[in-house]
Design a protein around this motif. Sequence first.
Motif: not given
Length: 254
Positions: A105, A107, A114, A117, A130, A202, A205
Amino acid sequence: MTIRDDHALAADLATEAGERLLRTRERLGFDDPAGLKAEGDRSAHVFLMESLGRLRPSDSVLSEEATREERLDPRRLKADRVWIVDPLDGTREFSEEGRADWAVHVALWERGRLSAGAVALPAQGRTLTTADPPKLPEFAGGRFRIAVSRTRPPEFVKNLAFLVGADLVPIGSAGAKISAVLTGEVEAYVHAGGQYEWDSAAPVAVALAAGAHASRIDGAAPTYNQADPSLPDILVSLPELAASLLAGIRDLHR
């Protein structure tokens, strides 16, 4: 520095850490699970901390593998940008030959939310990010599936599944469970019983970027970069199921 730079960096670091973990598995084998877990945690943490220190030297970092003193560093709470990382989410699964339900993870928390991530699923050969959020599957109606812990599913989730007409699917790490919602293997993940910010930052996100529902089990938005990093419960689901799941949780907690 652009927002896209942060998306790409999160994805690149999570992916590279995951590839290193796969090589660690190959090098050490599975005869000493405790040693494999320890080396996986250590090496992934060192890689992420050194990389972020070099590439984002003015940002703070909150890592699962940090010391207690590092986690309590007051400068983190005053920072505008904090990377929240879990170098190896699912050490149990990582140490078991053939298991793919573990993750890395990475982020970025930025000024109260957030902002980027990535969740690498190295043994599955993919990274959810993302930068290019996964397309959520459509819910066809009827019974659905809720991801739960392999070893300690909360009793209330069993009761919730009965109440809302769902089946329970055991999956390893938190990141693997939330990723399973986004890729169509399950439709929801409900957890209560102890987690920390790095367990969900993460994947939450990515879930939010994809349009999924993500909240605490009381419906409140999860908050990150807190003095106490405990974040003990989480609900991630397809958006169509959120209202019925939250109503069922409320009924069970009355």
